[in-house]
Design an enzyme around this catalytic site. Structure first.
Site, short mmCIF file in Angstrom:
data_model
loop_
_atom_site.label_atom_id
_atom_site.label_comp_id
_atom_site.label_asym_id
_atom_site.label_seq_id
_atom_site.Cartn_x
_atom_site.Cartn_y
_atom_site.Cartn_z
N LYS A 71 3.29 -34.35 50.28
CA LYS A 71 3.89 -33.19 50.94
C LYS A 71 5.19 -32.70 50.27
O LYS A 71 5.50 -31.52 50.30
CB LYS A 71 4.19 -33.52 52.41
CG LYS A 71 2.97 -33.49 53.30
CD LYS A 71 3.40 -33.73 54.74
CE LYS A 71 2.30 -33.36 55.71
NZ LYS A 71 2.73 -33.38 57.10
N GLU A 83 9.95 -19.41 52.97
CA GLU A 83 11.37 -19.64 53.29
C GLU A 83 11.58 -20.94 54.06
O GLU A 83 12.52 -21.69 53.78
CB GLU A 83 11.91 -18.46 54.13
CG GLU A 83 12.17 -17.20 53.32
CD GLU A 83 13.05 -17.45 52.09
OE1 GLU A 83 14.14 -18.01 52.24
OE2 GLU A 83 12.62 -17.06 50.98
N GLY A 133 10.94 -38.46 60.16
CA GLY A 133 9.97 -38.34 59.07
C GLY A 133 9.52 -36.89 58.89
O GLY A 133 10.23 -35.96 59.31
N GLY A 134 8.36 -36.71 58.28
CA GLY A 134 7.87 -35.37 57.96
C GLY A 134 7.74 -34.47 59.16
O GLY A 134 8.21 -33.32 59.15
N ALA A 135 7.11 -34.97 60.23
CA ALA A 135 6.89 -34.13 61.41
C ALA A 135 8.22 -33.80 62.09
O ALA A 135 8.44 -32.66 62.52
CB ALA A 135 5.94 -34.83 62.37
N ARG A 156 14.76 -44.96 64.16
CA ARG A 156 14.93 -46.40 63.90
C ARG A 156 15.89 -46.60 62.72
O ARG A 156 16.86 -47.34 62.82
CB ARG A 156 13.57 -47.01 63.61
CG ARG A 156 13.62 -48.46 63.19
CD ARG A 156 12.25 -49.01 62.94
NE ARG A 156 11.54 -48.33 61.85
CZ ARG A 156 10.32 -48.64 61.44
NH1 ARG A 156 9.65 -49.62 62.03
NH2 ARG A 156 9.75 -47.98 60.44
N ILE A 158 18.79 -45.34 60.91
CA ILE A 158 19.85 -44.37 61.23
C ILE A 158 20.16 -43.45 60.05
O ILE A 158 20.42 -42.26 60.23
CB ILE A 158 21.14 -45.10 61.66
CG1 ILE A 158 20.90 -45.86 62.95
CG2 ILE A 158 22.29 -44.14 61.78
CD1 ILE A 158 21.49 -45.24 64.18
N TYR A 228 -1.69 -37.56 69.03
CA TYR A 228 -2.88 -37.05 69.73
C TYR A 228 -3.93 -38.13 69.99
O TYR A 228 -4.90 -37.90 70.68
CB TYR A 228 -3.50 -35.87 68.97
CG TYR A 228 -3.69 -36.10 67.50
CD1 TYR A 228 -4.77 -36.80 67.01
CD2 TYR A 228 -2.74 -35.62 66.59
CE1 TYR A 228 -4.92 -37.01 65.66
CE2 TYR A 228 -2.88 -35.83 65.24
CZ TYR A 228 -3.97 -36.52 64.78
OH TYR A 228 -4.11 -36.75 63.43
P1 NAP Z 1 6.34 -40.24 58.83
O1 NAP Z 1 6.92 -39.20 57.95
O2 NAP Z 1 5.78 -41.49 58.23
O3 NAP Z 1 7.48 -40.66 59.91
C1 NAP Z 1 7.28 -41.73 60.80
C2 NAP Z 1 8.42 -41.83 61.80
O4 NAP Z 1 8.09 -42.85 62.76
C3 NAP Z 1 9.75 -42.22 61.17
O5 NAP Z 1 10.79 -41.61 61.87
C4 NAP Z 1 9.76 -43.74 61.39
O6 NAP Z 1 11.07 -44.29 61.45
C5 NAP Z 1 9.13 -43.84 62.76
N1 NAP Z 1 8.54 -45.16 63.00
C6 NAP Z 1 7.44 -45.67 62.42
N2 NAP Z 1 7.19 -46.92 62.90
C7 NAP Z 1 8.18 -47.19 63.80
C8 NAP Z 1 8.49 -48.31 64.63
N3 NAP Z 1 7.72 -49.41 64.65
N4 NAP Z 1 9.57 -48.23 65.43
C9 NAP Z 1 10.36 -47.12 65.44
N5 NAP Z 1 10.12 -46.03 64.66
C10 NAP Z 1 9.06 -46.06 63.86
O7 NAP Z 1 5.16 -39.65 59.74
P2 NAP Z 1 4.97 -38.15 60.26
O8 NAP Z 1 4.08 -37.42 59.34
O9 NAP Z 1 6.30 -37.60 60.60
O10 NAP Z 1 4.09 -38.42 61.61
C11 NAP Z 1 4.68 -39.05 62.73
C12 NAP Z 1 3.69 -39.04 63.91
O11 NAP Z 1 3.39 -37.71 64.27
C13 NAP Z 1 2.35 -39.70 63.60
O12 NAP Z 1 1.95 -40.41 64.75
C14 NAP Z 1 1.41 -38.53 63.36
O13 NAP Z 1 0.07 -38.81 63.71
C15 NAP Z 1 1.99 -37.49 64.32
N6 NAP Z 1 1.74 -36.11 63.88
C16 NAP Z 1 1.07 -35.29 64.74
C17 NAP Z 1 0.83 -33.98 64.36
C18 NAP Z 1 0.08 -33.06 65.29
O14 NAP Z 1 -0.38 -32.01 64.83
N7 NAP Z 1 -0.05 -33.38 66.55
C19 NAP Z 1 1.28 -33.49 63.12
C20 NAP Z 1 1.98 -34.36 62.28
C21 NAP Z 1 2.20 -35.67 62.68
P3 NAP Z 1 11.80 -44.87 60.14
O15 NAP Z 1 12.43 -43.69 59.48
O16 NAP Z 1 12.76 -45.85 60.67
O17 NAP Z 1 10.73 -45.51 59.28
#
Ligand code: NAP
Length: 288
Positions: A71, A83, A133-135, A156, A158, A228
């Site tokens: 990404k 933008e 993270g990304g979302a 988690r 900081i 979801y």
């Molecule tokens: P990502 O970039 O890998 O970010 C993951 C996040 O979760 C980080 O902030 C990470 O914290 C935290 N995390 C992971 N394991 C943890 C734990 N055991 N305890 C505390 N924090 C923890 O993933 P992402 O793409 O942002 O996606 C995050 C979630 O959103 C996923 O469940 C994904 O399925 C969902 N999502 C849903 C949609 C939708 O359309 N509904 C779209 C995108 C994503 P650290 O920084 O400390 O590692």
């Protein structure tokens, strides 16, 4: 009968991609609107990314989605970005416009569309975003663009919360932005209007976990978990028990897909509730 050679090609690239629901969403949608197109998934390693983009241009792949781990790095190989991508630094949708690859991000737009469908206005509201993270990045930027009053990023790690809050502050100086750990020790819970869980805590198969302690918030709190699967996470169960309004990630998932379609097909009528509901029903078999 239509053959594959007549169809426009769309796809998802990432690694892994095998569990993605994107092919189901997009192929169902193409069928629903009578578009002669097909959507594949391709597992692509980092070192092949540039090569595959050249191949897509040659093969005239009309558009594609991008997921982990490409990404951010993909931006280096695109001809142009929107933008909001310049602000949030990540792409999940690419349109091939006559050999020119243009990058977009529909996660934030899909999230906002899901709020609109719930008739929730976030302007001047105080939002607690869990995750960095990304979302969380895409959603925080879209919330800032909507004119929220304040955003607290709790994560988690900081340092990542700090980096994201600095980024938002630099682009949106009028919005109050703070960061904290998931213990929320510095958060005035009673002042929070909405929590958005963007961590993966509670996601299948670790369904018994909640990212935060849900005690101590005000009674009109909205708890939005973008996960979801399961459709009712532990966080949402606890929030529902407290009487808070809850929203899960299915609507955002469908809407971010429809936003990609809008970019690829250049059509503005993709959000008709009828089609949205049809896709939601199709996804039920995969999510519940
Ligand atoms: P990502 O970039 O890998 O970010 C993951 C996040 O979760 C980080 O902030 C990470 O914290 C935290 N995390 C992971 N394991 C943890 C734990 N055991 N305890 C505390 N924090 C923890 O993933 P992402 O793409 O942002 O996606 C995050 C979630 O959103 C996923 O469940 C994904 O399925 C969902 N999502 C849903 C949609 C939708 O359309 N509904 C779209 C995108 C994503 P650290 O920084 O400390 O590692």
């Amino acid at each position: 009968m239509k053959t594959i050679k007549d169809k426009d090609i769309y796809c998802l690239i990432g690694n892994p991609v095998s569990k993605s629901l994107s092919p189901t969403i997009h192929n169902s949608y193409f069928e629903l609107i009578g578009e002669n197109s097909i959507y594949f998934t391709f597992e692509i390693k980092e070192e092949k990314l540039e090569l595959i983009l050249e191949a897509f241009k040659i093969l005239n792949v009309k558009g594609f989605n991008v997921t982990i781990p490409h990404k951010i790095t993909i931006i280096n190989y695109l001809d142009e970005v929107s933008e909001d991508v310049k602000v949030l630094g990540a792409v999940n949708t690419v349109r091939n416009l006559n050999g020119k690859l243009i990058g977009f991000n529909t996660d934030g737009k899909g999230f906002l569309k899901s709020l609109e469908m719930e008739k929730i206005d976030v302007k001047d509201k105080k939002i607690l975003v869990l995750g960095a993270g990304g979302a969380a990045n895409a959603i925080s930027v879209s919330l800032a663009m909507e004119g929220v009053k304040s955003i607290i990023i709790a994560n988690r790690t900081i340092s990542k919360a700090e980096t994201l809050s600095d980024r938002i502050s630099s682009y949106f100086p009028k919005i109050e932005v703070k960061y904290d750990s998931l213990k929320l020790e510095n958060v005035k819970k009673k002042e929070v209007d909405m929590i958005v869980n963007c961590t993966s805590v509670g996601m299948y198969p670790n369904q018994t976990e909640s990212p935060i302690d849900i005690e101590g918030f005000q009674k009109n709190l909205i708890v939005y978990d973008i996960i979801y699967k399961p459709k009712k996470t532990r966080l949402l169960q606890l929030a529902e028990f407290k009487g808070y309004k809850t929203i899960n990630g299915i609507s955002m998932l469908i809407n971010q897909g429809l936003c990609s379609q809008e970019i690829w097909l250049g059509k503005k009528d993709l959000f008709f509730l009828e089609n949205f509901e049809k896709i939601r029903r199709i996804l039920k078999n995969y999510i519940e």
